[in-house]
Design an enzyme around this catalytic site. Structure first.
Site, PDB file in Angstrom:
ATOM      1  N   VAL A   1      -0.143  14.296   1.460  1.00  0.00           N
ATOM      2  CA  VAL A   1       1.083  14.166   0.682  1.00  0.00           C
ATOM      3  C   VAL A   1       0.811  13.837  -0.540  1.00  0.00           C
ATOM      4  O   VAL A   1      -0.184  13.053  -0.854  1.00  0.00           O
ATOM      5  CB  VAL A   1       2.102  13.445   1.133  1.00  0.00           C
ATOM      6  CG1 VAL A   1       2.663  14.129   2.628  1.00  0.00           C
ATOM      7  CG2 VAL A   1       1.691  12.181   1.632  1.00  0.00           C
TER       8      VAL A   1
ATOM      9  N   GLU B   1       0.987  -1.171   0.037  1.00  0.00           N
ATOM     10  CA  GLU B   1      -0.083  -0.143  -0.013  1.00  0.00           C
ATOM     11  C   GLU B   1       0.722   1.322   0.035  1.00  0.00           C
ATOM     12  O   GLU B   1       2.163   1.343   0.427  1.00  0.00           O
ATOM     13  CB  GLU B   1      -0.953   0.028   1.264  1.00  0.00           C
ATOM     14  CG  GLU B   1      -1.818   1.065   1.304  1.00  0.00           C
ATOM     15  CD  GLU B   1      -2.847   1.073   0.250  1.00  0.00           C
ATOM     16  OE1 GLU B   1      -2.260   1.529  -0.706  1.00  0.00           O
ATOM     17  OE2 GLU B   1      -4.128   1.605   0.836  1.00  0.00           O
ATOM     18  N   ASP B   2       0.371   2.317  -0.369  1.00  0.00           N
ATOM     19  CA  ASP B   2       1.213   3.574  -0.403  1.00  0.00           C
ATOM     20  C   ASP B   2       0.908   4.129   0.651  1.00  0.00           C
ATOM     21  O   ASP B   2       2.136   4.759   1.156  1.00  0.00           O
ATOM     22  CB  ASP B   2       0.641   4.425  -1.452  1.00  0.00           C
ATOM     23  CG  ASP B   2      -0.802   4.827  -1.539  1.00  0.00           C
ATOM     24  OD1 ASP B   2      -1.692   4.149  -0.761  1.00  0.00           O
ATOM     25  OD2 ASP B   2      -1.483   5.537  -2.243  1.00  0.00           O
TER      26      ASP B   2
ATOM     27  N   ARG C   1       0.823  11.605  -9.048  1.00  0.00           N
ATOM     28  CA  ARG C   1       1.292  10.124  -8.725  1.00  0.00           C
ATOM     29  C   ARG C   1       2.631   9.958  -9.289  1.00  0.00           C
ATOM     30  O   ARG C   1       3.407   9.016  -8.630  1.00  0.00           O
ATOM     31  CB  ARG C   1       0.548   9.183  -9.228  1.00  0.00           C
ATOM     32  CG  ARG C   1      -0.794   9.081  -8.517  1.00  0.00           C
ATOM     33  CD  ARG C   1      -1.720   7.911  -9.089  1.00  0.00           C
ATOM     34  NE  ARG C   1      -3.052   7.914  -9.060  1.00  0.00           N
ATOM     35  CZ  ARG C   1      -3.618   7.386  -8.040  1.00  0.00           C
ATOM     36  NH1 ARG C   1      -3.013   7.245  -6.863  1.00  0.00           N
ATOM     37  NH2 ARG C   1      -4.899   7.594  -7.927  1.00  0.00           N
TER      38      ARG C   1
ATOM     39  N   ASP D   1      -3.852   5.258   6.199  1.00  0.00           N
ATOM     40  CA  ASP D   1      -4.294   6.611   6.925  1.00  0.00           C
ATOM     41  C   ASP D   1      -5.234   6.318   8.212  1.00  0.00           C
ATOM     42  O   ASP D   1      -4.961   5.928   9.144  1.00  0.00           O
ATOM     43  CB  ASP D   1      -4.747   7.445   5.724  1.00  0.00           C
ATOM     44  CG  ASP D   1      -5.322   8.793   6.196  1.00  0.00           C
ATOM     45  OD1 ASP D   1      -4.807   9.450   6.706  1.00  0.00           O
ATOM     46  OD2 ASP D   1      -6.444   9.158   5.273  1.00  0.00           O
TER      47      ASP D   1
ATOM     48  N   ASP E   1      -1.690  10.462  -5.006  1.00  0.00           N
ATOM     49  CA  ASP E   1      -2.384  11.735  -5.958  1.00  0.00           C
ATOM     50  C   ASP E   1      -3.112  12.553  -5.004  1.00  0.00           C
ATOM     51  O   ASP E   1      -3.549  12.538  -3.902  1.00  0.00           O
ATOM     52  CB  ASP E   1      -3.449  10.925  -6.782  1.00  0.00           C
ATOM     53  CG  ASP E   1      -4.730  10.627  -6.123  1.00  0.00           C
ATOM     54  OD1 ASP E   1      -4.388   9.598  -5.099  1.00  0.00           O
ATOM     55  OD2 ASP E   1      -5.725  11.009  -6.703  1.00  0.00           O
TER      56      ASP E   1
END
Ligand code: IMP
Length: 180
Positions: free
Chosen positions: A154, A100-101, A166, A104, A160
């Site tokens: 961010v 995962e990026d 991205r 959150d 994005d």
């Protein structure tokens, strides 16, 4: 000029590369004993640059696949998630490393993790480039984290704003006027 919308670079491309090398070495060790079962699953689209870099340093004959999910409501994840693109392969009996990026609120990962177990995965671990622990509403942690960041929005390296930025090769904070 591309990148001029960025107020501050939080994490440079070099720092990300270095971190991917470290994480890759750690993951190589962690999965070496049963590498045949390892499948790396990227969550589209944010994980793509991180996954591409990280995989170079996981020195095992892994399989890879992608999933795309979306929240039904609003811009923030709701936990009510639908699958836009499902996995191509069966995960039955496999050892899944979910990429995962950013973690959150944690809602997306907690639902996807359960989905993978429901599909018969033997084990599901998470590696995330970023972690924003201050925003967490679901009790879930990534097993491997690149960088822990403060509660800032961010972009870059897969992340994005309105589907843009991205492709920035670093993680940065957008200038406030971009949102306004
Ligand atoms: P969660 O379910 O709230 O943990 O949602 C995680 C997803 O929200 C990530 O995969 C990103 O797509 C998005 N997200 C969360 N924080 C940011 C951010 O700071 N910038 C860009 N996208 C973000």
């Amino acid at each position: 000029m591309f990148g001029s919308e960025i107020e501050k670079i939080l994490i440079t491309e070099e720092e990300i590369k270095e971190k991917c090398k470290e994480l890759g070495a750690e993951l190589t060790k962690a999965y070496a004993s049963d590498a045949d079962k390892l499948m790396v699953v990227g969550l589209l689209k944010g994980s793509v640059p991180f996954m591409a870099e990280l995989m170079k340093y996981i020195e095992l004959p892994l399989q890879m696949d992608f999933m795309d999910v979306s929240s039904y409501e609003g811009t923030e994840s709701s936990g009510d998630i639908r699958i836009i693109k499902d996995l191509d392969c069966s995960v039955k009996g496999l050892d899944i490393l979910l990429v995962e990026d950013i973690v959150d609120t944690g809602r997306t990962l907690s639902v996807v993790k359960q989905m993978l177990y429901n599909k018969g995965a033997q084990r599901v671990k998470i590696v995330s480039l970023l972690d924003k622990p201050d925003r967490r509403v679901v009790d879930i942690e990534a097993d491997y984290v690149g960088f822990t960041i403060p509660n800032e929005f961010v972009v870059g390296y897969g992340l994005d704003y309105n589907q843009k930025y991205r492709n920035l090769p670093y993680i940065g904070i957008l200038k406030p006027e971009i949102y306004e």
